[in-house]
Design a protein around this motif. Sequence first.
Motif, mmCIF file in Angstrom:
data_model
loop_
_atom_site.group_PDB
_atom_site.id
_atom_site.type_symbol
_atom_site.label_atom_id
_atom_site.label_comp_id
_atom_site.label_asym_id
_atom_site.label_seq_id
_atom_site.Cartn_x
_atom_site.Cartn_y
_atom_site.Cartn_z
ATOM 1 N N VAL A 90 0.830 -1.208 0.000
ATOM 2 C CA VAL A 90 0.000 0.000 0.000
ATOM 3 C C VAL A 90 0.867 1.262 0.000
ATOM 4 O O VAL A 90 0.417 2.322 -0.430
ATOM 5 C CB VAL A 90 -1.006 -0.016 1.188
ATOM 6 C CG1 VAL A 90 -0.325 0.325 2.497
ATOM 7 C CG2 VAL A 90 -2.186 0.885 0.913
ATOM 8 N N HIS A 91 2.126 1.146 0.420
ATOM 9 C CA HIS A 91 3.035 2.288 0.477
ATOM 10 C C HIS A 91 3.886 2.433 -0.779
ATOM 11 O O HIS A 91 4.722 3.318 -0.862
ATOM 12 C CB HIS A 91 3.942 2.177 1.707
ATOM 13 C CG HIS A 91 3.167 2.037 2.979
ATOM 14 N ND1 HIS A 91 2.409 3.062 3.510
ATOM 15 C CD2 HIS A 91 3.005 0.986 3.807
ATOM 16 C CE1 HIS A 91 1.823 2.650 4.621
ATOM 17 N NE2 HIS A 91 2.165 1.388 4.818
ATOM 18 N N ARG A 92 3.690 1.560 -1.747
ATOM 19 C CA ARG A 92 4.453 1.621 -2.994
ATOM 20 C C ARG A 92 3.666 2.406 -4.035
ATOM 21 O O ARG A 92 2.456 2.547 -3.951
ATOM 22 C CB ARG A 92 4.738 0.214 -3.508
ATOM 23 C CG ARG A 92 5.523 -0.636 -2.532
ATOM 24 C CD ARG A 92 5.814 -2.000 -3.126
ATOM 25 N NE ARG A 92 6.296 -2.940 -2.148
ATOM 26 C CZ ARG A 92 7.503 -2.955 -1.620
ATOM 27 N NH1 ARG A 92 8.375 -2.054 -1.993
ATOM 28 N NH2 ARG A 92 7.851 -3.853 -0.739
ATOM 29 N N ASN A 93 4.377 2.859 -5.054
ATOM 30 C CA ASN A 93 3.722 3.578 -6.147
ATOM 31 C C ASN A 93 3.304 2.648 -7.283
ATOM 32 O O ASN A 93 2.364 2.938 -8.005
ATOM 33 C CB ASN A 93 4.644 4.666 -6.698
ATOM 34 C CG ASN A 93 4.868 5.771 -5.694
ATOM 35 O OD1 ASN A 93 3.954 6.143 -4.970
ATOM 36 N ND2 ASN A 93 6.079 6.273 -5.630
ATOM 37 N N VAL A 94 4.040 1.557 -7.459
ATOM 38 C CA VAL A 94 3.772 0.598 -8.533
ATOM 39 C C VAL A 94 4.000 -0.813 -8.003
ATOM 40 O O VAL A 94 4.596 -0.996 -6.938
ATOM 41 C CB VAL A 94 4.683 0.837 -9.770
ATOM 42 C CG1 VAL A 94 4.379 2.167 -10.424
ATOM 43 C CG2 VAL A 94 6.139 0.728 -9.398
ATOM 44 N N LEU A 95 3.539 -1.802 -8.746
ATOM 45 C CA LEU A 95 3.790 -3.193 -8.401
ATOM 46 C C LEU A 95 5.270 -3.485 -8.605
ATOM 47 O O LEU A 95 5.820 -3.208 -9.667
ATOM 48 C CB LEU A 95 2.950 -4.116 -9.283
ATOM 49 C CG LEU A 95 3.132 -5.617 -9.061
ATOM 50 C CD1 LEU A 95 2.630 -6.015 -7.681
ATOM 51 C CD2 LEU A 95 2.408 -6.390 -10.134
ATOM 52 N N GLU A 96 5.918 -4.043 -7.593
ATOM 53 C CA GLU A 96 7.336 -4.387 -7.697
ATOM 54 C C GLU A 96 7.510 -5.896 -7.667
ATOM 55 O O GLU A 96 6.985 -6.566 -6.793
ATOM 56 C CB GLU A 96 8.123 -3.760 -6.540
ATOM 57 C CG GLU A 96 8.183 -2.257 -6.628
ATOM 58 C CD GLU A 96 9.053 -1.638 -5.549
ATOM 59 O OE1 GLU A 96 9.743 -2.382 -4.821
ATOM 60 O OE2 GLU A 96 9.043 -0.411 -5.444
ATOM 61 N N THR B 117 10.507 -3.370 -11.576
ATOM 62 C CA THR B 117 9.259 -2.654 -11.354
ATOM 63 C C THR B 117 8.454 -2.661 -12.644
ATOM 64 O O THR B 117 8.986 -2.411 -13.707
ATOM 65 C CB THR B 117 9.555 -1.191 -10.940
ATOM 66 O OG1 THR B 117 10.322 -1.223 -9.738
ATOM 67 C CG2 THR B 117 8.273 -0.431 -10.700
ATOM 68 N N ILE B 118 7.161 -2.961 -12.510
ATOM 69 C CA ILE B 118 6.270 -2.854 -13.651
ATOM 70 C C ILE B 118 5.178 -1.854 -13.282
ATOM 71 O O ILE B 118 4.941 -1.588 -12.123
ATOM 72 C CB ILE B 118 5.688 -4.201 -14.072
ATOM 73 C CG1 ILE B 118 4.876 -4.843 -12.930
ATOM 74 C CG2 ILE B 118 6.764 -5.145 -14.540
ATOM 75 C CD1 ILE B 118 4.215 -6.134 -13.321
ATOM 76 N N ASN B 119 4.563 -1.290 -14.276
ATOM 77 C CA ASN B 119 3.697 -0.153 -14.025
ATOM 78 C C ASN B 119 2.232 -0.436 -13.850
ATOM 79 O O ASN B 119 1.475 0.475 -13.591
ATOM 80 C CB ASN B 119 3.866 0.863 -15.168
ATOM 81 C CG ASN B 119 5.251 1.467 -15.131
ATOM 82 O OD1 ASN B 119 5.769 1.758 -14.075
ATOM 83 N ND2 ASN B 119 5.850 1.639 -16.296
ATOM 84 N N SER B 120 1.778 -1.661 -13.993
ATOM 85 C CA SER B 120 0.350 -1.863 -13.842
ATOM 86 C C SER B 120 0.051 -3.251 -13.306
ATOM 87 O O SER B 120 0.830 -4.171 -13.445
ATOM 88 C CB SER B 120 -0.366 -1.671 -15.174
ATOM 89 O OG SER B 120 -0.002 -2.688 -16.066
#
Length: 166
Positions: free
Chosen positions: A145-151, A161-164
């Motif tokens: 929940v604290h990340r910006n993207v799926l890692e 890191t991927i973006n979606s």
Amino acid sequence: MDKEVCSKVSPQWKPPPQGLLKVNFDGSSLGNPGPASIGGLCRDALGEVLWSFSGPLGVCDSNEAEVRAMYTGIKRIDKELYDKIIVEEDSKNVIRWLLRSAAPPWRFWSFFDEIEDLTAGSSMVFHHVRRSGNSEADSLARSGVHRNVLEWNADYQHSKTINSID
């Protein structure tokens, strides 16, 4: 797909037998609905992590987070390399829906249809486990929940890191 399910009572995670992999998934929602995230990891018979993932979903309820964690992880499994896999999840609903022992809510039908297609011909066994037996996946989901993207982490040393999240 092996339509087998067991309810495990072990309070902690145990490695799979030699020659098998074990994959654990979890979803987290801070509110119902609320900010949600997913996490999961795959380990071998020595307990070594082969891959893991953690990331945000946006706002959804806990059932959706659990379903999307399972869906994301199942998509990651390379069934050509590994066809004997134990899948563990701490949501009884998701396991029951996956095995069609209970009908999933209509909003999840497409996820379960695709999971069924992805697991066709494999020897996956699905287990419901207690939260304590799924603690690493739970930790990955909660941190997502604290990340910006799926890692994605392929070997616990190098992150991708991927973006979606589909």
